[in-house]
Design an enzyme around this catalytic site. Structure first.
Site, PDB file in Angstrom:
ATOM      1  N   CYS A 131       0.835  -1.199   0.000  1.00 34.53           N
ATOM      2  CA  CYS A 131       0.000   0.000   0.000  1.00 34.53           C
ATOM      3  C   CYS A 131       0.874   1.254   0.000  1.00 34.53           C
ATOM      4  O   CYS A 131       1.382   1.666   1.050  1.00 34.53           O
ATOM      5  CB  CYS A 131      -0.934  -0.008   1.206  1.00 34.53           C
ATOM      6  N   CYS A 134      -0.489   4.137   2.153  1.00 35.25           N
ATOM      7  CA  CYS A 134      -0.312   3.975   3.605  1.00 35.25           C
ATOM      8  C   CYS A 134       1.151   4.162   4.003  1.00 35.25           C
ATOM      9  O   CYS A 134       1.439   4.771   5.024  1.00 35.25           O
ATOM     10  CB  CYS A 134      -0.745   2.587   4.071  1.00 35.25           C
ATOM     11  N   ASP A 135       2.072   3.597   3.227  1.00 37.87           N
ATOM     12  CA  ASP A 135       3.470   3.494   3.677  1.00 37.87           C
ATOM     13  C   ASP A 135       4.445   4.404   2.941  1.00 37.87           C
ATOM     14  O   ASP A 135       5.617   4.498   3.331  1.00 37.87           O
ATOM     15  CB  ASP A 135       3.965   2.040   3.520  1.00 37.87           C
TER      16      ASP A 135
END
Ligand code: NAP
Length: 304
Positions: A131, A134-135
Site C-alpha cells: 500500500c 499507507c506506507d
C-alpha cells in the site's frame, strides 16, 4: 432481531448497498472486518468517479461511510468467522455474536495478490509494502521500486515520486495494462525509471530491504537494484474460500453472479469486486451495491 439485509463488507459496494437499503426502508446491518472503503483507501487520488473531479481515496471512503452512518445505518467493525447462508434466517457469526438476516449481500471485495518470490514474505513490513498510500511517506528521500503494470502501479508510482528521490517501476511486459492517461503521466515524470520486460526474482536484505534481484525476460540479463523499499501492485485476487460450498464460485474463485447480483443461493447477493465481472472499478462496485440492495429489499426498479 432478524435484519432484512446483512451486508458483509464496507467498501463502495457494501456502503452503496447500505445507502439504497436504508432508503428503501428495510432494516440493515453492515459488518466490516478492517477498514471502511475497501481498496479505495489504498488509492492516492480518485479521478474517475462521476461527478467528483478529484478526491483522495481516504476522503472518498470517509464520505461513503459518513453518508451511510448519517442516515442511521448500523455499521459494526467485526470480522465474520462463520456463515450459514442456506439457513432461514441466514446466520453470520463474529467473535462478538451471531447476526440473523433474511438476505445477505456479500460485498467482501478482494485481496492484494503477492509476487511469490524469495524474500517477499520474510521482509513484509520491513521494506515490502502492498500500500503506497499507507506506507509511502516512510520512504521520503529514498529510492524505491514498484512492481506491476496496472492502474494501481501507475498511480502508486506517481504518488511515490512525490516523496522519493527515484522510483523504479518494474513491469514484466513492454506495455502497461493501466490507462493511457496514467501511463503518459508516468513516462513524463523525471524521477521515475521504467524497467519494461523485467521481473523481480528476489527481494534482498537482512533485516530490511536493501536491493532487488531483477531479470530481463527478453535478454536474460540479471541485475541487482539497490532500493530501500518495494511496493507490490500486481493485482487483486478473490478471497472467497469461506463461501465455497455455499455459493457457486467461478474457476478463478470469484462468486458467480450476473448483473442482478444474485448468487446460486436464494437470498444471497454478491456485489462489487467479489463477483464475476468484466470491469472492477469504484463506480461498478457502487452500482452493484444499489442493484443488490434493491433486489434484496424486494423493491428492484423502485427509486425512493
Ligand atoms: P491489474 O489491472 O490486474 O494489473 C496487475 C498488473 O500486475 C498487470 O500489469 C500484471 O501484468 C502484473 N502482474 C500480475 N501478476 C504478476 C506477477 N506475478 N509478477 C509481475 N507482475 C504481475 O491490477 P491493479 O492495477 O491492482 O488494478 C485492479 C483493478 O482496479 C483494475 O480493474 C484497475 O483498472 C482498477 N483500478 C483503477 C484505478 C483507476 O481507474 N484510477 C486505480 C487503481 C485500480 P500483465 O499486464 O502482464 O498482466
Amino acid at each position: 432481531m432478524v435484519y432484512d439485509i446483512l451486508i458483509l463488507g464496507g467498501g463502495p459496494a457494501g456502503l452503496a448497498a447500505a445507502l439504497y437499503a436504508k432508503r428503501a426502508g428495510v432494516s440493515v446491518l453492515v459488518l466490516e472486518k478492517t477498514i471502511y472503503g475497501g481498496q479505495v483507501v489504498n488509492t492516492p487520488t480518485v479521478e474517475n468517479y462521476p461527478g467528483i473531479q478529484t478526491i483522495t481515496g481516504v476522503d472518498l471512503a470517509m464520505a461513503l461511510h459518513d453518508q451511510v452512518t448519517g442516515l442511521g445505518v448500523e455499521v459494526r467493525m467485526e470480522e465474520p468467522l462463520s456463515y450459514r447462508l442456506d439457513a432461514d434466517p441466514k446466520v453470520v457469526t463474529t467473535a462478538k455474536g451471531s447476526y440473523e438476516a433474511r438476505t445477505v449481500i456479500l460485498a467482501n471485495g478482494v485481496k492484494r495478490r503477492q509476487l511469490g518470490c524469495p524474500g517477499e514474505e520474510r521482509l513484509a513490513g520491513r521494506g515490502v509494502s502492498y500500500c503506497a498510500t499507507c506506507d509511502g511517506a516512510f520512504f521520503a528521500g529514498k529510492e524505491t521500486a514498484i512492481v506491476g503494470g496496472g492502474n494501481t502501479a501507475l498511480e502508486d508510482a506517481l504518488f511515490l515520486s512525490n516523496h522519493c528521490t527515484r522510483v523504479h517501476l518494474i513491469h514484466r511486459r513492454d506495455a502497461f495494462r493501466g490507462s493511457d492517461i496514467l501511463a503518459r503521466a508516468v513516462e513524463k515524470r523525471e524521477n521515475i525509471t521504467i524497467h519494461y520486460d523485467t521481473v523481480v526474482e528476489e527481494i534482498r536484505g537482512e533485516d530490511r530491504v536493501t536491493s532487488l534481484g531483477l531479470k530481463n525476460v527478453k535478454t536474460g540479463e540479471e541485475t541487482d537494484l539497490p532500493v530501500a523499499g518495494v511496493f507490490v501492485a500486481v493485482g487483486l485476487a478473490p478471497d472467497n474460500g469461506a463461501f465455497a460450498g455455499q455459493v457457486e464460485l467461478d474457476q478463478a474463485g470469484y462468486i458467480k453472479a450476473g448483473e442482478d447480483c444474485r448468487t446460486s443461493l436464494p437470498g444471497v447477493y454478491a456485489a462489487g469486486d467479489t463477483r464475476t465481472k468484466a470491469v472492477r472499478q469504484i463506480v461498478t462496485a457502487a452500482a452493484d451495491g444499489a442493484v443488490a440492495a434493491l433486489g434484496a429489499a424486494g423493491v428492484a426498479g423502485t427509486v425512493k
